[in-house]
Design a protein around this motif. Structure first.
Motif, PDB file in Angstrom:
ATOM      1  N   GLN A  75      -4.436  99.314  16.924  1.00 23.42           N
ATOM      2  CA  GLN A  75      -4.562  98.181  15.541  1.00 23.42           C
ATOM      3  C   GLN A  75      -6.146  98.377  14.947  1.00 23.42           C
ATOM      4  OE1 GLN A  75      -5.688  95.177  18.685  1.00 23.42           O
ATOM      5  NE2 GLN A  75      -5.277  93.131  16.746  1.00 23.42           N
ATOM      6  N   ALA A  76      -6.617  99.404  15.718  1.00 22.01           N
ATOM      7  CA  ALA A  76      -8.134  99.118  15.426  1.00 22.01           C
ATOM      8  C   ALA A  76      -7.959 100.123  13.774  1.00 22.01           C
ATOM      9  CB  ALA A  76      -9.326  99.879  16.114  1.00 22.01           C
ATOM     10  N   TYR A  77      -7.283 101.435  13.777  1.00 18.72           N
ATOM     11  CA  TYR A  77      -6.969 102.553  12.850  1.00 18.72           C
ATOM     12  C   TYR A  77      -6.372 102.291  11.817  1.00 18.72           C
ATOM     13  CZ  TYR A  77      -5.960 106.487  10.438  1.00 18.72           C
ATOM     14  OH  TYR A  77      -5.744 107.307   9.061  1.00 18.72           O
ATOM     15  N   PHE A  78      -5.422 101.344  11.410  1.00 18.13           N
ATOM     16  CA  PHE A  78      -4.737 100.697  10.948  1.00 18.13           C
ATOM     17  C   PHE A  78      -5.749  99.980  10.153  1.00 18.13           C
ATOM     18  CE2 PHE A  78      -1.112 103.317  12.097  1.00 18.13           C
ATOM     19  CZ  PHE A  78      -0.595 103.995  10.671  1.00 18.13           C
ATOM     20  N   GLY A  79      -6.263  98.316  10.873  1.00 25.59           N
ATOM     21  CA  GLY A  79      -6.444  97.667  10.749  1.00 25.59           C
ATOM     22  C   GLY A  79      -7.961  98.318   9.383  1.00 25.59           C
ATOM     23  N   ALA A  80      -8.282  98.873   9.620  1.00 28.17           N
ATOM     24  CA  ALA A  80      -9.602  99.867   8.583  1.00 28.17           C
ATOM     25  C   ALA A  80      -9.178  99.846   7.978  1.00 28.17           C
ATOM     26  CB  ALA A  80     -10.800 101.012   9.940  1.00 28.17           C
ATOM     27  N   ASN A  82      -6.220  98.829   6.191  1.00 30.18           N
ATOM     28  CA  ASN A  82      -5.736  97.839   5.585  1.00 30.18           C
ATOM     29  C   ASN A  82      -6.732  97.344   4.524  1.00 30.18           C
ATOM     30  OD1 ASN A  82      -3.466  98.411   6.328  1.00 30.18           O
ATOM     31  ND2 ASN A  82      -3.294  96.540   7.958  1.00 30.18           N
ATOM     32  N   ALA A  83      -8.340  96.906   5.242  1.00 34.95           N
ATOM     33  CA  ALA A  83      -8.836  97.401   4.648  1.00 34.95           C
ATOM     34  C   ALA A  83     -10.152  97.372   3.910  1.00 34.95           C
ATOM     35  CB  ALA A  83     -10.725  96.724   5.706  1.00 34.95           C
ATOM     36  N   GLU A  84      -9.240  98.609   3.724  1.00 35.72           N
ATOM     37  CA  GLU A  84      -9.603 100.232   2.435  1.00 35.72           C
ATOM     38  C   GLU A  84      -8.404  99.489   1.250  1.00 35.72           C
ATOM     39  OE1 GLU A  84      -9.953 103.823   3.911  1.00 35.72           O
ATOM     40  OE2 GLU A  84     -11.480 102.991   5.274  1.00 35.72           O
ATOM     41  N   GLY A  85      -7.276  98.969   1.489  1.00 32.37           N
ATOM     42  CA  GLY A  85      -6.474  98.269   0.777  1.00 32.37           C
ATOM     43  C   GLY A  85      -5.355  99.109   1.081  1.00 32.37           C
ATOM     44  N   GLY A  86      -4.896  99.668   2.503  1.00 33.04           N
ATOM     45  CA  GLY A  86      -3.618 100.470   2.807  1.00 33.04           C
ATOM     46  C   GLY A  86      -3.769 101.475   3.117  1.00 33.04           C
ATOM     47  N   VAL A  87      -2.266 102.196   3.095  1.00 34.26           N
ATOM     48  CA  VAL A  87      -1.537 103.866   3.011  1.00 34.26           C
ATOM     49  C   VAL A  87      -0.923 104.041   1.860  1.00 34.26           C
ATOM     50  CG1 VAL A  87      -0.988 105.301   4.194  1.00 34.26           C
ATOM     51  CG2 VAL A  87      -2.299 103.670   5.820  1.00 34.26           C
ATOM     52  N   GLU A  88      -1.562 105.387   1.064  1.00 37.93           N
ATOM     53  CA  GLU A  88      -0.408 105.658   0.231  1.00 37.93           C
ATOM     54  C   GLU A  88       0.105 106.886   0.379  1.00 37.93           C
ATOM     55  OE1 GLU A  88      -1.195 107.988  -4.582  1.00 37.93           O
ATOM     56  OE2 GLU A  88      -3.097 107.073  -3.294  1.00 37.93           O
ATOM     57  N   PHE A  89       1.618 105.859   0.229  1.00 35.82           N
ATOM     58  CA  PHE A  89       3.339 106.434   0.869  1.00 35.82           C
ATOM     59  C   PHE A  89       3.540 107.601   0.198  1.00 35.82           C
ATOM     60  CE2 PHE A  89       2.557 103.444   4.049  1.00 35.82           C
ATOM     61  CZ  PHE A  89       3.883 103.252   4.846  1.00 35.82           C
ATOM     62  N   GLY A  90       4.207 108.757   0.383  1.00 33.99           N
ATOM     63  CA  GLY A  90       4.516 109.978  -0.223  1.00 33.99           C
ATOM     64  C   GLY A  90       5.293 109.157  -2.059  1.00 33.99           C
ATOM     65  N   ARG A  95       0.571 100.396   1.351  1.00 38.26           N
ATOM     66  CA  ARG A  95       1.472  99.565   1.962  1.00 38.26           C
ATOM     67  C   ARG A  95       0.233  99.380   3.494  1.00 38.26           C
ATOM     68  NH1 ARG A  95       5.859 103.131   0.703  1.00 38.26           N
ATOM     69  NH2 ARG A  95       7.737 101.710   0.247  1.00 38.26           N
ATOM     70  N   THR A  96       0.783  98.163   3.501  1.00 36.66           N
ATOM     71  CA  THR A  96      -0.030  97.835   4.498  1.00 36.66           C
ATOM     72  C   THR A  96       0.750  97.743   6.198  1.00 36.66           C
ATOM     73  OG1 THR A  96       0.365  95.666   4.803  1.00 36.66           O
ATOM     74  CG2 THR A  96      -1.875  96.552   3.903  1.00 36.66           C
ATOM     75  N   VAL A  97       0.180  98.205   7.240  1.00 36.15           N
ATOM     76  CA  VAL A  97       0.464  98.344   8.310  1.00 36.15           C
ATOM     77  C   VAL A  97       0.198  97.499   9.597  1.00 36.15           C
ATOM     78  CG1 VAL A  97       0.911 100.355   9.909  1.00 36.15           C
ATOM     79  CG2 VAL A  97       0.491 101.151   7.945  1.00 36.15           C
ATOM     80  N   GLU A  98       1.151  96.526   9.245  1.00 32.76           N
ATOM     81  CA  GLU A  98       1.297  95.524  10.670  1.00 32.76           C
ATOM     82  C   GLU A  98       1.808  96.177  11.465  1.00 32.76           C
ATOM     83  OE1 GLU A  98       3.098  92.436   9.053  1.00 32.76           O
ATOM     84  OE2 GLU A  98       2.226  92.443   6.973  1.00 32.76           O
ATOM     85  N   ILE A  99       1.120  95.583  12.932  1.00 33.38           N
ATOM     86  CA  ILE A  99       1.439  96.119  14.097  1.00 33.38           C
ATOM     87  C   ILE A  99       2.576  94.757  14.886  1.00 33.38           C
ATOM     88  CG2 ILE A  99       0.972  97.210  16.649  1.00 33.38           C
ATOM     89  CD1 ILE A  99       0.773  99.051  14.796  1.00 33.38           C
ATOM     90  N   GLU A 100       3.560  94.944  15.472  1.00 37.59           N
ATOM     91  CA  GLU A 100       3.973  93.991  16.472  1.00 37.59           C
ATOM     92  C   GLU A 100       4.331  93.973  18.064  1.00 37.59           C
ATOM     93  OE1 GLU A 100       7.184  91.747  15.504  1.00 37.59           O
ATOM     94  OE2 GLU A 100       6.689  90.927  13.017  1.00 37.59           O
ATOM     95  N   ALA A 101       3.255  93.667  19.140  1.00 40.38           N
ATOM     96  CA  ALA A 101       3.181  94.159  20.590  1.00 40.38           C
ATOM     97  C   ALA A 101       3.490  93.031  20.982  1.00 40.38           C
ATOM     98  CB  ALA A 101       2.029  94.676  20.470  1.00 40.38           C
ATOM     99  N   LEU A 102       4.183  93.150  21.943  1.00 38.26           N
ATOM    100  CA  LEU A 102       4.957  92.890  22.897  1.00 38.26           C
ATOM    101  C   LEU A 102       4.748  93.408  24.486  1.00 38.26           C
ATOM    102  CD1 LEU A 102       8.772  91.136  21.817  1.00 38.26           C
ATOM    103  CD2 LEU A 102       6.442  90.252  21.175  1.00 38.26           C
TER     104      LEU A 102
END
Length: 419
Positions: A75-80, A82-90, A95-102
């Motif tokens: 959550q922390a890794y992708f939170g940071a 996402n705050a920078e604009g997201g991950v540039e895919f190949g 894209r931003t990365v979302e986490i759904e945890a149960l």
């Protein structure tokens, strides 16, 4: 020079039944759910703007501490990110990365139900803690062709590429950890009597198997007594009492339940049985286990690691550690350094997924698995020198090298010899 071993074959808590953690506001996952009917069509859980990852892990109960960490680090890794604009895919999309945890409470039945709830909404399942809980829905994930990757179990089954291309473990397998300590002990050249207490399942059996393979044929090592316990047990006092009478000066304790490790340390002291201990990496936390258990009373507590420990003075000024702690505080709801290494591990999981995303040329699960399986010698942030992420080897988890370490009263120091 560090001693490295390679495997031969592993916040906040909301409701006890379900907890969803979302890193960014999400709009329109349905746009990415065209299925896989057409070649190259987006898989569920991914759009041009975002990708959603699912986690089932214990967020309540006896394993809530490490379980919560498995969510917090990623959550922390992708939170940071996402705050920078997201991950540039190949494929050129950012894209931003979302986490759904149960929360599964370390209950296999609940873990399977969580998977059923998440499978149509997420691109991949990742990071969740536990062998029985991950096994509970493994067959379903294979049938559904849903990636179950970089999960927190040392079970070799999840890295068996012949059985399934859809699974990949993250942490070194149990046999690897047991073998590393066994080799260190056998090479000491001194005579040692060993008592073993292990969890009565694949977890405990894997550790013991690795240990025994390393000491087999070593004339200086004698296993004098071996007992087991059930993961549902609330006490191991009887086993510790029996083992204390064995005359063992080394205790190999393959235990996964945090409260039981603490009580075992305390019970041994009450009996004035003070052997050197080996503990698995997931139950060797200085702050959460060793200090409450009074580990300083023993001549040595040994474990293995592949991650930098934020509590260690050696890494106080480390740039990776500082970036990790800052993100964990802002996005992972940890104001202080975490007591469990699983937070560091899931941060590395995030970084490894990031590497795979950057190599994806199509928004499909199949292409993701190809990209994930192409990583070699990646020095993920927080990894110790001499360890790395390599996903190209059949029947190996993403991390298969460890350093043997000895508790120094605050953290761990890497060691070359036993004693």
């Amino acid at each position: 020079m560090n001693r490295h071993f390679r495997s031969r074959r592993a916040v906040g808590i909301a409701a006890a039944s379900a907890l969803a953690l979302t890193l960014t506001a999400c709009g329109g996952n349905d746009a990415g759910r065209g299925g896989d009917a057409a070649e190259g069509a987006p898989s569920p859980g991914i759009t041009d703007d975002s990708v959603t990852l699912g986690i089932t892990t214990p967020l309540s109960g006896a394993t809530a501490g490490p379980g919560t960490c498995t969510v917090a680090g990623i959550q922390a890794y992708f939170g940071a990110k996402n705050a920078e604009g997201g991950v540039e895919f190949g494929d050129g999309q950012t894209r931003t990365v979302e986490i759904e945890a149960l929360d599964d409470g370390y209950d296999p039945q609940q873990a399977a139900a969580n998977y059923d709830q998440l499978k149509n909404d997420v691109f991949a399942m990742t990071a969740g803690l536990g062998t029985p809980t991950n096994r509970a829905w493994r067959d379903a994930a294979i049938a559904d062709e849903v990636p179950q990757v970089l999960i927190m179990t040392g079970d070799p089954l999840f890295s068996d590429t012949e059985q399934s291309p859809w699974q990949l473990g993250f942490v070194p397998i149990y046999q690897n950890e047991g073998e590393a300590f066994g080799e260190l002990l056998a090479e000491s050249g001194e005579e040692h009597k060993v008592a073993i207490l292990s969890q009565n399942d694949d977890y405990g059996e894997g550790y013991v198997e690795g240990f025994k393979s390393a000491v087999e044929g070593a004339d200086n090592i004698e296993i004098v007594e071996e007992l087991t316990y059930e993961a549902t047990d609330t006490s191991v006092d009887a086993q510790i009492t029996e083992l204390a009478n064995s005359g063992a000066d080394v205790f190999f304790n393959a235990m996964s339940i945090t409260p039981l490790v603490i009580s075992a340390l305390q019970k041994a002291q009450q009996l004035n049985w003070l052997p050197s201990w080996f503990l698995p990496s997931n139950t060797s936390s200085p702050g959460a286990i060793l200090q409450p258990g009074g580990a300083e009373a023993f001549p040595g507590i040994y474990s293995v690691s592949f991650a930098k420990a934020p509590q260690s003075p050696a890494f106080a000024e480390d740039e990776d550690v500082q970036a990790y702690l800052a993100a964990l505080k802002e996005y992972g709801d940890y104001q202080d350094p975490p007591a469990f290494p699983h937070c560091q591990w899931s941060w590395m999981v995030g970084a490894t997924l990031d590497q795979a995303f950057q190599e994806m040329t199509e928004p499909t699960r199949e292409n993701f698995m190809e990209a994930l399986r192409s990583i070699e010698g990646y020095q993920a942030p927080l990894m110790l020198e001499g360890t790395s992420v390599t996903t190209t080897e059949d029947n190996q988890p993403a991390v298969s090298t460890v350093n043997v370490q000895k508790y120094n009263g605050q953290g761990y120091d890497t060691v070359e010899s036993f004693g």
